[in-house]
Design a protein around this motif. Structure first.
Motif, mmCIF file in Angstrom:
data_model
loop_
_atom_site.group_PDB
_atom_site.id
_atom_site.type_symbol
_atom_site.label_atom_id
_atom_site.label_comp_id
_atom_site.label_asym_id
_atom_site.label_seq_id
_atom_site.Cartn_x
_atom_site.Cartn_y
_atom_site.Cartn_z
ATOM 1 N N MET A 1 -22.592 27.022 -48.487
ATOM 2 C CA MET A 1 -21.824 26.210 -47.551
ATOM 3 C C MET A 1 -22.069 26.691 -46.130
ATOM 4 N N LYS A 2 -22.428 25.786 -45.255
ATOM 5 C CA LYS A 2 -22.719 26.140 -43.871
ATOM 6 C C LYS A 2 -21.431 26.508 -43.139
ATOM 7 N N ILE A 3 -21.526 27.535 -42.312
ATOM 8 C CA ILE A 3 -20.401 28.011 -41.517
ATOM 9 C C ILE A 3 -20.705 27.747 -40.046
ATOM 10 N N PHE A 4 -19.764 27.098 -39.357
ATOM 11 C CA PHE A 4 -19.923 26.803 -37.932
ATOM 12 C C PHE A 4 -18.791 27.462 -37.154
ATOM 13 N N VAL A 5 -19.164 28.119 -36.058
ATOM 14 C CA VAL A 5 -18.192 28.768 -35.184
ATOM 15 C C VAL A 5 -18.127 27.992 -33.872
ATOM 16 N N ILE A 6 -16.936 27.508 -33.536
ATOM 17 C CA ILE A 6 -16.740 26.789 -32.276
ATOM 18 C C ILE A 6 -16.559 27.804 -31.152
ATOM 19 N N SER A 7 -17.425 27.727 -30.142
ATOM 20 C CA SER A 7 -17.375 28.708 -29.062
ATOM 21 C C SER A 7 -18.035 28.147 -27.811
ATOM 22 N N ASN A 23 -21.273 39.313 -39.344
ATOM 23 C CA ASN A 23 -22.434 40.105 -39.772
ATOM 24 C C ASN A 23 -22.031 41.182 -40.782
ATOM 25 N N LYS A 24 -20.834 41.714 -40.630
ATOM 26 C CA LYS A 24 -20.354 42.720 -41.583
ATOM 27 C C LYS A 24 -20.222 42.124 -42.987
ATOM 28 N N HIS A 25 -19.937 40.826 -43.045
ATOM 29 C CA HIS A 25 -19.809 40.154 -44.343
ATOM 30 C C HIS A 25 -21.145 39.589 -44.819
ATOM 31 N N GLN A 26 -22.173 39.772 -44.006
ATOM 32 C CA GLN A 26 -23.526 39.355 -44.373
ATOM 33 C C GLN A 26 -23.582 37.868 -44.726
ATOM 34 N N VAL A 27 -22.944 37.060 -43.887
ATOM 35 C CA VAL A 27 -22.978 35.608 -44.079
ATOM 36 C C VAL A 27 -23.696 34.964 -42.894
ATOM 37 N N GLU A 28 -24.440 33.930 -43.179
ATOM 38 C CA GLU A 28 -25.113 33.194 -42.123
ATOM 39 C C GLU A 28 -24.133 32.210 -41.482
ATOM 40 N N PHE A 29 -24.286 32.003 -40.184
ATOM 41 C CA PHE A 29 -23.426 31.051 -39.487
ATOM 42 C C PHE A 29 -24.168 30.502 -38.281
ATOM 43 N N GLU A 30 -23.608 29.471 -37.712
ATOM 44 C CA GLU A 30 -24.222 28.813 -36.556
ATOM 45 C C GLU A 30 -23.141 28.518 -35.532
ATOM 46 N N PHE A 31 -23.434 28.753 -34.267
ATOM 47 C CA PHE A 31 -22.488 28.405 -33.209
ATOM 48 C C PHE A 31 -22.551 26.910 -32.920
ATOM 49 N N GLU A 86 -22.250 17.250 -46.871
ATOM 50 C CA GLU A 86 -21.833 18.443 -47.604
ATOM 51 C C GLU A 86 -20.653 19.089 -46.892
ATOM 52 N N PRO A 87 -19.874 19.875 -47.637
ATOM 53 C CA PRO A 87 -18.743 20.562 -47.002
ATOM 54 C C PRO A 87 -19.224 21.600 -45.998
ATOM 55 N N ILE A 88 -18.412 21.843 -44.994
ATOM 56 C CA ILE A 88 -18.689 22.891 -44.023
ATOM 57 C C ILE A 88 -17.432 23.722 -43.809
ATOM 58 N N LEU A 89 -17.619 24.921 -43.302
ATOM 59 C CA LEU A 89 -16.510 25.798 -42.960
ATOM 60 C C LEU A 89 -16.479 25.947 -41.446
ATOM 61 N N VAL A 90 -15.320 25.711 -40.848
ATOM 62 C CA VAL A 90 -15.161 25.717 -39.395
ATOM 63 C C VAL A 90 -14.300 26.908 -38.982
ATOM 64 N N ILE A 91 -14.785 27.659 -38.008
ATOM 65 C CA ILE A 91 -14.053 28.827 -37.504
ATOM 66 C C ILE A 91 -14.017 28.767 -35.977
ATOM 67 N N GLU A 92 -12.867 29.045 -35.390
ATOM 68 C CA GLU A 92 -12.797 29.220 -33.950
ATOM 69 C C GLU A 92 -13.091 30.684 -33.623
ATOM 70 N N ASP A 93 -13.657 30.918 -32.450
ATOM 71 C CA ASP A 93 -14.268 32.229 -32.173
ATOM 72 C C ASP A 93 -13.299 33.363 -31.867
ATOM 73 N N ASP A 94 -11.990 33.082 -31.854
ATOM 74 C CA ASP A 94 -11.033 34.138 -31.519
ATOM 75 C C ASP A 94 -10.309 34.700 -32.739
ATOM 76 N N VAL A 95 -10.737 34.316 -33.949
ATOM 77 C CA VAL A 95 -10.027 34.769 -35.147
ATOM 78 C C VAL A 95 -10.456 36.178 -35.541
ATOM 79 N N LYS A 96 -9.614 36.797 -36.327
ATOM 80 C CA LYS A 96 -9.961 38.066 -36.965
ATOM 81 C C LYS A 96 -10.266 37.780 -38.428
ATOM 82 N N ILE A 97 -11.483 38.103 -38.853
ATOM 83 C CA ILE A 97 -11.903 37.856 -40.228
ATOM 84 C C ILE A 97 -11.304 38.924 -41.149
ATOM 85 N N LYS A 98 -10.673 38.487 -42.220
ATOM 86 C CA LYS A 98 -10.057 39.437 -43.147
ATOM 87 C C LYS A 98 -11.089 39.967 -44.141
ATOM 88 N N THR A 99 -10.751 41.064 -44.780
ATOM 89 C CA THR A 99 -11.699 41.744 -45.668
ATOM 90 C C THR A 99 -12.074 40.913 -46.890
#
Length: 241
Positions: A1-7, A23-31, A86-99
Motif C-alpha cells: 500500500m502506497k504511503i503519502f505524506v502531506i507536506s 525510515n526507522k520502520h523501513q517503509v517506502e513513502f512519497e511526499f 488502490e488504497p493509500i495511506l495518508v499522513i500529515e507531516d507533524d505526526v509522531k509515528i508509534k512503534t
C-alpha cells in the motif's frame, strides 16, 4: 500500500522529522507537496468553494488560505487513490509515528479494502464508537462523527470516489467534511490501536493565518443549519450502527 505524506515544500524541518521516523520502520513513502494557500495565483481547486454556504450556514466567517490549502491537499490524494485504483495511506507531516506502525500495516491494507475508510489516529469525544469487529487488542468501530481525523488515515478508491463526487462545493474544513456522512454517504471507521499521535511539536503550517470570528448577524442561519446537520447525521448514522 502506497504511503503519502502531506507536506509543504518549504517545511524542511518537518520533512526531516517525518522522514527519520518512517525510515526507522523501513517503509517506502512519497511526499505530496501540499497546496500552499498563501501563494499567488490561488490554486484552481479553490474555485470549488461555496462562500455563501460557508458564511451563512457552516461557519459565519471566510476560510483562511491555509484551510483552503489543507482541503485541496487531501482532495488531491483522494484523486490519487482513484487514479491508482488502490488504497493509500495518508499522513500529515507533524505526526509522531508509534512503534506499532509497521506491524499494523498489513492489517490496515487488508481492512481498508473492506471498510473503505480507516481513521488511524486516536478518537475524539465528539461522537460515539460502535464496535464492528475485534481480534485480540485490534478493533474496528464505526464512528458517528469523525471529527479532526486528517492526521493519518487509509482510504480505498470506492470511498475516495464518494468524497470527490460530493465535494464539488466546499463549505467547511476538510476534517468536518470527511466526518459529515450525510454529505457523501461514506462511513468512517476507526482502527485501534492507533498508529500515530499528535506530539504538538509543530504549529500547523498549512493552516496558519486564521481569519477573524463570525459576525453575530449570521448566527441564526448557522444555528438552523446546525440543527439540520444533527438530524441528518443521526439519520445516516443509523444505517451503519
Amino acid at each position: 500500500m502506497k504511503i503519502f505524506v502531506i507536506s509543504l515544500k518549504r517545511s524542511v524541518e518537518r520533512r526531516a522529522w517525518i522522514t527519520e521516523q518512517l525510515n526507522k520502520h523501513q517503509v517506502e513513502f512519497e511526499f505530496l507537496d501540499a497546496i500552499d494557500g498563501h501563494v499567488e495565483p490561488p490554486h484552481e481547486l479553490f474555485q470549488n468553494y461555496n462562500y455563501l454556504k460557508r458564511l451563512w450556514l457552516t461557519s459565519g466567517r471566510m476560510p483562511s488560505k491555509g484551510e483552503l490549502g489543507c482541503y485541496a491537499s487531501h482532495y488531491l490524494l483522494w484523486e490519487k487513490s482513484v487514479a491508482l485504483n488502490e488504497p493509500i495511506l495518508v499522513i500529515e507531516d507533524d505526526v509522531k509515528i508509534k512503534t506499532n506502525f509497521s506491524d499494523m500495516l498489513p492489517i490496515i491494507e487488508e481492512k481498508v479494502s473492506q471498510y473503505g475508510f480507516l481513521r488511524l489516529q486516536a478518537e475524539t469525544h465528539k461522537g460515539e464508537l460502535h464496535l464492528k469487529e475485534q481480534s485480540g487488542d485490534t478493533s474496528i468501530s464505526f464512528m458517528t462523527n469523525n471529527f479532526g481525523g486528517t492526521l493519518c488515515y487509509a482510504v480505498a478508491p470506492n470511498a475516495a470516489k464518494k468524497l470527490i463526487s460530493q465535494s464539488r462545493e466546499w463549505c467547511m474544513p476538510v476534517d468536518n467534511y470527511m466526518g459529515s456522512i450525510y454529505l457523501h454517504n461514506m462511513p468512517c471507521y476507526i482502527l485501534k490501536p492507533s498508529v500515530v499521535e499528535n506530539p504538538d511539536a509543530f504549529l500547523t503550517m498549512i493552516q496558519l493565518g486564521e481569519e477573524k470570528g463570525a459576525l453575530l448577524y449570521r448566527k441564526p442561519t448557522r444555528e438552523l443549519y446546525s440543527v439540520y446537520r444533527k438530524i441528518m447525521m443521526k439519520k445516516y448514522n443509523k444505517k451503519y450502527i
